[in-house]
Design a protein around this motif. Sequence first.
Motif, PDB file in Angstrom:
ATOM      1  N   CYS A  59      32.511   5.125 -16.401  1.00 48.02           N
ATOM      2  CA  CYS A  59      31.080   5.153 -16.105  1.00 48.02           C
ATOM      3  C   CYS A  59      30.753   4.108 -15.036  1.00 48.02           C
ATOM      4  O   CYS A  59      31.584   3.279 -14.686  1.00 48.02           O
ATOM      5  CB  CYS A  59      30.256   4.913 -17.364  1.00 48.02           C
ATOM      6  N   GLU A  60      29.536   4.177 -14.556  1.00 49.65           N
ATOM      7  CA  GLU A  60      29.047   3.242 -13.556  1.00 49.65           C
ATOM      8  C   GLU A  60      27.755   2.613 -14.057  1.00 49.65           C
ATOM      9  O   GLU A  60      26.972   3.258 -14.754  1.00 49.65           O
ATOM     10  CB  GLU A  60      28.780   3.957 -12.237  1.00 49.65           C
ATOM     11  N   THR A  61      27.539   1.370 -13.683  1.00 54.83           N
ATOM     12  CA  THR A  61      26.299   0.681 -14.017  1.00 54.83           C
ATOM     13  C   THR A  61      25.368   0.768 -12.816  1.00 54.83           C
ATOM     14  O   THR A  61      25.754   0.414 -11.707  1.00 54.83           O
ATOM     15  CB  THR A  61      26.569  -0.794 -14.357  1.00 54.83           C
ATOM     16  N   GLU A  62      24.165   1.265 -13.041  1.00 56.04           N
ATOM     17  CA  GLU A  62      23.156   1.350 -11.989  1.00 56.04           C
ATOM     18  C   GLU A  62      22.053   0.346 -12.281  1.00 56.04           C
ATOM     19  O   GLU A  62      21.472   0.354 -13.364  1.00 56.04           O
ATOM     20  CB  GLU A  62      22.577   2.761 -11.910  1.00 56.04           C
ATOM     21  N   LYS A  63      21.776  -0.516 -11.320  1.00 56.39           N
ATOM     22  CA  LYS A  63      20.738  -1.536 -11.461  1.00 56.39           C
ATOM     23  C   LYS A  63      19.394  -0.965 -11.049  1.00 56.39           C
ATOM     24  O   LYS A  63      19.287  -0.194 -10.104  1.00 56.39           O
ATOM     25  CB  LYS A  63      21.057  -2.751 -10.582  1.00 56.39           C
ATOM     26  N   GLY A  65      16.049  -3.116 -10.729  1.00 57.32           N
ATOM     27  CA  GLY A  65      15.345  -4.383 -10.910  1.00 57.32           C
ATOM     28  C   GLY A  65      16.115  -5.254 -11.870  1.00 57.32           C
ATOM     29  O   GLY A  65      17.310  -5.480 -11.705  1.00 57.32           O
ATOM     30  N   GLU A  66      15.454  -5.734 -12.919  1.00 56.03           N
ATOM     31  CA  GLU A  66      16.130  -6.579 -13.904  1.00 56.03           C
ATOM     32  C   GLU A  66      16.845  -5.776 -14.986  1.00 56.03           C
ATOM     33  O   GLU A  66      17.540  -6.325 -15.818  1.00 56.03           O
ATOM     34  CB  GLU A  66      15.143  -7.555 -14.540  1.00 56.03           C
ATOM     35  N   HIS A  67      16.687  -4.472 -14.971  1.00 54.38           N
ATOM     36  CA  HIS A  67      17.318  -3.595 -15.958  1.00 54.38           C
ATOM     37  C   HIS A  67      18.492  -2.849 -15.328  1.00 54.38           C
ATOM     38  O   HIS A  67      18.594  -2.748 -14.120  1.00 54.38           O
ATOM     39  CB  HIS A  67      16.307  -2.583 -16.513  1.00 54.38           C
ATOM     40  N   SER A  68      19.345  -2.314 -16.170  1.00 56.83           N
ATOM     41  CA  SER A  68      20.442  -1.481 -15.688  1.00 56.83           C
ATOM     42  C   SER A  68      20.698  -0.369 -16.694  1.00 56.83           C
ATOM     43  O   SER A  68      20.360  -0.480 -17.873  1.00 56.83           O
ATOM     44  CB  SER A  68      21.707  -2.307 -15.470  1.00 56.83           C
ATOM     45  N   THR A  69      21.286   0.716 -16.199  1.00 58.28           N
ATOM     46  CA  THR A  69      21.629   1.851 -17.047  1.00 58.28           C
ATOM     47  C   THR A  69      23.059   2.280 -16.742  1.00 58.28           C
ATOM     48  O   THR A  69      23.589   1.990 -15.672  1.00 58.28           O
ATOM     49  CB  THR A  69      20.690   3.056 -16.817  1.00 58.28           C
ATOM     50  N   TRP A  70      23.668   2.962 -17.680  1.00 59.46           N
ATOM     51  CA  TRP A  70      25.005   3.505 -17.490  1.00 59.46           C
ATOM     52  C   TRP A  70      24.907   4.976 -17.133  1.00 59.46           C
ATOM     53  O   TRP A  70      24.130   5.718 -17.728  1.00 59.46           O
ATOM     54  CB  TRP A  70      25.828   3.378 -18.765  1.00 59.46           C
ATOM     55  N   LYS A  71      25.720   5.390 -16.170  1.00 61.80           N
ATOM     56  CA  LYS A  71      25.806   6.793 -15.769  1.00 61.80           C
ATOM     57  C   LYS A  71      27.253   7.248 -15.923  1.00 61.80           C
ATOM     58  O   LYS A  71      28.171   6.575 -15.455  1.00 61.80           O
ATOM     59  CB  LYS A  71      25.380   6.977 -14.301  1.00 61.80           C
TER      60      LYS A  71
END
Length: 87
Positions: A59-63, A65-71
């Motif tokens: 997976c990849e981490t997408e930033k 702002g101050e949050h991030s999500t996994w794709k």
Amino acid sequence: MFEVFKYDNGPDYPESGLFRIIKNGKIGYANAKGRIIIEPNFECAYPFKGDFAKVSDNCETEKDGEHSTWKAENWYQITKDGKRFEK
């Protein structure tokens, strides 16, 4: 040893008796006594919800702002003994 996965600026919350840990850049799970229950093998891993957790090996981490999500395209569920859940 391992480090506790950081979530919301602090240590991961125990869910269903387990919390996420990091070792050698991979995520796994330990119990409240600090015993590794599921060896860190996942690039992305969500907390357990009941008997299952959503994980991915790639997976990849997408930033944002101050949050991030996994794709990831290949999410799957594991059981509390670390086995892949097949429906």
